[in-house]
Design an enzyme around this catalytic site. Structure first.
Site, short mmCIF file in Angstrom:
data_model
loop_
_atom_site.label_atom_id
_atom_site.label_comp_id
_atom_site.label_asym_id
_atom_site.label_seq_id
_atom_site.Cartn_x
_atom_site.Cartn_y
_atom_site.Cartn_z
N GLU A 70 0.86 -1.19 0.00
CA GLU A 70 0.00 0.00 0.00
C GLU A 70 0.89 1.24 0.00
O GLU A 70 1.75 1.40 0.86
CB GLU A 70 -0.96 0.03 1.20
N GLU A 95 5.28 4.95 3.16
CA GLU A 95 4.75 6.27 3.55
C GLU A 95 5.91 7.16 3.97
O GLU A 95 6.94 6.66 4.44
CB GLU A 95 3.76 6.04 4.71
N ASP A 145 -2.46 12.26 -2.70
CA ASP A 145 -2.59 13.72 -2.66
C ASP A 145 -3.03 14.24 -4.03
O ASP A 145 -2.36 13.97 -5.02
CB ASP A 145 -1.27 14.36 -2.24
N LYS A 149 -4.36 22.29 -7.44
CA LYS A 149 -4.07 23.54 -8.16
C LYS A 149 -3.32 23.22 -9.44
O LYS A 149 -2.40 22.40 -9.44
CB LYS A 149 -3.22 24.47 -7.29
N ASP A 181 -11.18 10.95 -4.42
CA ASP A 181 -12.42 11.73 -4.33
C ASP A 181 -12.32 13.00 -5.18
O ASP A 181 -13.19 13.86 -5.10
CB ASP A 181 -12.73 12.09 -2.86
N THR A 217 -12.08 5.95 5.48
CA THR A 217 -11.07 6.77 6.18
C THR A 217 -11.54 8.22 6.23
O THR A 217 -12.51 8.60 5.57
CB THR A 217 -9.70 6.74 5.46
N PHE A 219 -10.24 10.73 4.86
CA PHE A 219 -10.18 11.37 3.55
C PHE A 219 -11.43 11.06 2.74
O PHE A 219 -12.00 11.93 2.09
CB PHE A 219 -8.93 10.92 2.79
N GLU A 220 -11.86 9.79 2.79
CA GLU A 220 -13.06 9.41 2.03
C GLU A 220 -14.28 10.11 2.62
O GLU A 220 -15.12 10.64 1.89
CB GLU A 220 -13.23 7.89 2.07
C1 LIG Z 1 -4.16 12.23 1.10
S1 LIG Z 1 -3.19 11.13 2.07
C2 LIG Z 1 -4.17 9.63 2.10
C3 LIG Z 1 -3.76 8.66 3.18
C4 LIG Z 1 -4.50 7.32 3.20
N1 LIG Z 1 -4.25 6.53 2.00
C5 LIG Z 1 -5.97 7.49 3.43
O1 LIG Z 1 -6.77 7.14 2.54
O2 LIG Z 1 -6.36 7.97 4.51
C6 LIG Z 1 -1.85 10.74 0.98
C7 LIG Z 1 -0.67 10.13 1.68
O3 LIG Z 1 0.30 9.73 0.72
C8 LIG Z 1 1.59 10.00 1.24
N2 LIG Z 1 2.51 10.13 0.11
C9 LIG Z 1 2.47 11.07 -0.86
N3 LIG Z 1 3.45 10.88 -1.74
C10 LIG Z 1 4.15 9.80 -1.32
C11 LIG Z 1 5.31 9.12 -1.82
N4 LIG Z 1 5.89 9.52 -2.92
N5 LIG Z 1 5.76 8.07 -1.13
C12 LIG Z 1 5.16 7.65 -0.01
N6 LIG Z 1 4.06 8.25 0.52
C13 LIG Z 1 3.57 9.31 -0.13
C14 LIG Z 1 1.41 11.28 2.04
O4 LIG Z 1 2.43 11.44 3.01
C15 LIG Z 1 0.03 11.08 2.65
O5 LIG Z 1 0.09 10.49 3.92
#
Ligand SMILES: C[S@@+](CC[C@H](N)C(=O)[O-])C[C@H]1O[C@@H](n2cnc3c(N)ncnc32)[C@H](O)[C@@H]1O
Length: 240
Positions: A70, A95, A145, A149, A181, A217, A219-220
């Site tokens: 994941e 992560e 993420d 923008k 989303d 989660t 975020f969802e």
């Molecule tokens: C918007 S959050 C979603 C977290 C989780 N998947 C959820 O649904 O709650 C995106 C996550 O991806 C991680 N992330 C972004 N780019 C990454 C990368 N290149 N390698 C590892 N993690 C990354 C960020 O640190 C962040 O915690």
């Protein structure tokens, strides 16, 4: 804060902020990391992976089993849920969020989970070089993420060329599961992945059904509360 004094090539999908972590999270890093976190030799930056570093998943888990990665585990909700529901599968979370990894370790310990390992690193580098080619049965990326923008769109992880990165680590027939989303990012994901030669669509119709293995989660929920549609997409690694 971005990583100072580093000269990394390419655009990253994250900006690292070294916020304060709680005492419990500090304890997790001190006492639980030896069990859960796979140490990675670094290259130029603290979340980089040295291009010569290699690991064997079976060695890290102490057993051979189906292997699911994941990417961007955040607070760990999805990986913890999946590891609890599927004790016979090995789950690797990748992560860069230090506090989120600590929370994931604390919950994994509380629930006695032995089928989770974590890597604190930039996920594309982990899939490109650190893991063996064709070693994973599934790669999951939930709510990456959105970088919504226009001037930030280039930071999106799922962009042209990503098929080769994730296609390297997946075995033939292995699955890539995506969820977002952000409609605009969902459309980009579909356009990008439809065009990647390493992958074929698994779903029929516009979007896939909600993946039953994904728990709700923050975020969802936030997306749903704001009236956004959640889009799931599933792709299969075609034979090499
Ligand atoms: C918007 S959050 C979603 C977290 C989780 N998947 C959820 O649904 O709650 C995106 C996550 O991806 C991680 N992330 C972004 N780019 C990454 C990368 N290149 N390698 C590892 N993690 C990354 C960020 O640190 C962040 O915690």
């Amino acid at each position: 804060m971005t990583e100072p004094g580093t000269q990394r090539k390419g655009t990253l999908s994250f900006v690292r902020r070294n916020g304060r972590i709680s005492d419990a999270q500090e304890r997790a890093w001190r006492e639980l990391a030896p069990t859960y976190v796979v140490d990675v030799p670094r290259d130029v930056a603290e979340t980089s992976v040295h291009p010569d570093a290699r690991i064997a998943p079976a060695d890290e888990f102490g057993r051979t089993a189906p292997f699911v990665i994941e990417v961007g585990t955040g607070q760990g909700h999805a990986i913890l849920h999946a590891a609890t529901e599927n004790p016979d599968t090995n789950f690797l979370g990748v992560e860069v969020y230090h506090g989120g990894l600590a929370r994931t370790m604390l919950e994994a310990e509380k629930n006695g989970l032995t089928n989770i390992r974590l890597i604190e690193a930039n996920a594309p580098e982990v899939m490109q070089t650190l893991l063996p080619e064709g070693s994973a049965d599934e790669v999951r990326i939930f709510f990456p993420d959105p970088w919504h923008k226009k001037r930030h769109n280039k930071r999106r992880m799922i962009s042209p060329g990503f098929g080769a990165v994730v296609g390297r680590v997946l075995r033939d027939g292995g699955l890539l599961r995506l969820a977002t989303d952000w409609e605009d990012y969902a459309l980009q994901m579909r356009e990008v992945m439809d065009a990647e030669p390493e992958f074929e669509r698994v779903f029929e119709g516009e979007w896939d059904e909600r993946f039953a293995g994904r728990p709700m989660t923050a975020f969802e929920k936030k997306g749903l509360d704001k009236g956004r549609d959640i889009r799931d997409l599933t792709y299969r690694r075609v034979a090499r």
